[in-house]
Design a protein around this motif. Structure first.
Motif, short mmCIF file in Angstrom:
data_model
loop_
_atom_site.label_atom_id
_atom_site.label_comp_id
_atom_site.label_asym_id
_atom_site.label_seq_id
_atom_site.Cartn_x
_atom_site.Cartn_y
_atom_site.Cartn_z
N ASN A 60 1.13 -6.32 -1.84
CA ASN A 60 0.53 -6.64 -0.54
C ASN A 60 -0.66 -7.57 -0.68
O ASN A 60 -0.92 -8.39 0.22
N LYS A 61 -1.37 -7.46 -1.79
CA LYS A 61 -2.49 -8.37 -2.05
C LYS A 61 -1.96 -9.81 -2.20
O LYS A 61 -2.52 -10.75 -1.60
N ILE A 62 -0.89 -9.98 -2.97
CA ILE A 62 -0.29 -11.31 -3.14
C ILE A 62 0.28 -11.81 -1.82
O ILE A 62 0.16 -13.00 -1.49
N ASN B 299 8.74 -12.80 -2.00
CA ASN B 299 9.70 -12.06 -2.83
C ASN B 299 10.39 -12.96 -3.83
O ASN B 299 10.63 -12.56 -4.98
N MET B 300 10.71 -14.18 -3.41
CA MET B 300 11.38 -15.12 -4.29
C MET B 300 10.51 -15.42 -5.51
O MET B 300 10.99 -15.47 -6.65
N ARG B 301 9.22 -15.62 -5.28
CA ARG B 301 8.31 -15.91 -6.40
C ARG B 301 8.14 -14.70 -7.31
O ARG B 301 8.10 -14.84 -8.53
N ASN C 193 9.26 -3.68 -2.64
CA ASN C 193 7.95 -3.08 -2.40
C ASN C 193 7.77 -2.71 -0.94
O ASN C 193 8.34 -3.34 -0.05
N ILE C 194 6.95 -1.72 -0.71
CA ILE C 194 6.62 -1.34 0.66
C ILE C 194 5.60 -2.34 1.21
O ILE C 194 4.63 -2.69 0.54
N ILE C 195 5.85 -2.80 2.43
CA ILE C 195 4.90 -3.69 3.09
C ILE C 195 4.06 -2.85 4.04
O ILE C 195 4.59 -2.22 4.96
N TYR C 196 2.76 -2.84 3.82
CA TYR C 196 1.88 -2.01 4.62
C TYR C 196 1.81 -2.53 6.06
O TYR C 196 1.93 -3.74 6.31
N SER C 197 1.60 -1.62 6.99
CA SER C 197 1.51 -2.00 8.40
C SER C 197 0.35 -2.97 8.63
O SER C 197 0.45 -3.89 9.45
N LYS C 198 -0.75 -2.80 7.88
CA LYS C 198 -1.88 -3.72 8.04
C LYS C 198 -1.52 -5.13 7.57
O LYS C 198 -2.04 -6.12 8.11
N SER C 199 -0.62 -5.22 6.59
CA SER C 199 -0.16 -6.54 6.15
C SER C 199 0.71 -7.18 7.21
O SER C 199 0.59 -8.38 7.50
N PHE C 200 1.61 -6.40 7.81
CA PHE C 200 2.43 -6.90 8.91
C PHE C 200 1.55 -7.38 10.06
O PHE C 200 1.77 -8.46 10.62
#
Length: 202
Positions: free
Chosen positions: A103-105, A87-89, A177-184
């Motif tokens: 989510n890709k980043i 998020n900082m970046r 942004n929403i963080i997807y469950s698959k990313s978590f």
């Protein structure tokens, strides 16, 4: 990066440049403060990346000045830290991302050098502990802004404890942004060992 930064400042009046110019200035700077106050400190995540031999030199040089060096090592839930650093970046670069792009980043950052270095905090703790032994405590970042942690820190460094109102938040971050469950799930698996260490630490 260092040279580029210092081209823009008045080197003669920048204390950090003086540290770089002559490492003895680093020790004398803090020693000078201790002529007026009982305690001083320096806060930077950069210390954790230092080589063991450099840390030994820092301890030994302060010992020669009669200065006891104590370490307060902050650890953060590694998944939360990964998200926060991403998020900082994003905010620094003024990026406006879709949730898919974000989510890709978020996942791609596991290959970033800074993120890889930060992942190794367990080894960093062992490194510091071997050098500073009992002159080191570990505090969870998530518990830092509590009177319990403040009391522990004050007792450790030998200063009087004063109760603080931690309810007021300044510069509180917002997840845009929403963080997807698959990313978590991916990050929880990627940081599995680090999460286990974190959760087992009181």
């Amino acid at each position: 990066n260092f040279a580029k930064h210092y081209e823009k400042i008045n080197k003669k009046h920048d204390v950090f440049y003086k540290f770089y110019e002559n490492e003895n200035n680093y020790y004398q700077y803090f020693y000078g403060i201790l002529n007026k106050y009982n305690t001083t400190g320096d806060f930077s995540p950069g210390y954790s990346a230092l080589d063991k031999n450099i840390l030994v030199d820092i301890k030994n040089n302060f010992d020669k000045l009669g200065v006891c060096t104590k370490i307060i090592f902050l650890i953060r839930n590694p998944v939360n830290r990964h998200i926060s650093a991403t998020n900082m970046r994003v905010n620094r670069d003024h990026l406006s991302l879709s949730d898919d792009e974000y989510n890709k980043i978020l996942i791609e950052n596991i290959n970033d050098e800074t993120f890889i270095i930060n992942k190794n905090f367990i080894d960093d703790i062992k490194k510091f502990k071997n050098i500073f032994n009992d002159d080191m405590i570990i505090i969870k970042y998530e518990n830092l802004f509590t009177n319990k942690s403040a009391l522990k820190i004050c007792k450790f460094i030998g200063i009087d404890y004063v109760s603080v109102d931690f309810d007021q938040k300044i510069n509180d971050s917002i997840q845009k942004n929403i963080i997807y469950s698959k990313s978590f799930n991916f990050l929880n698996n990627y940081y599995k060992n680090e999460l286990e260490f974190y959760n087992n630490h009181s």
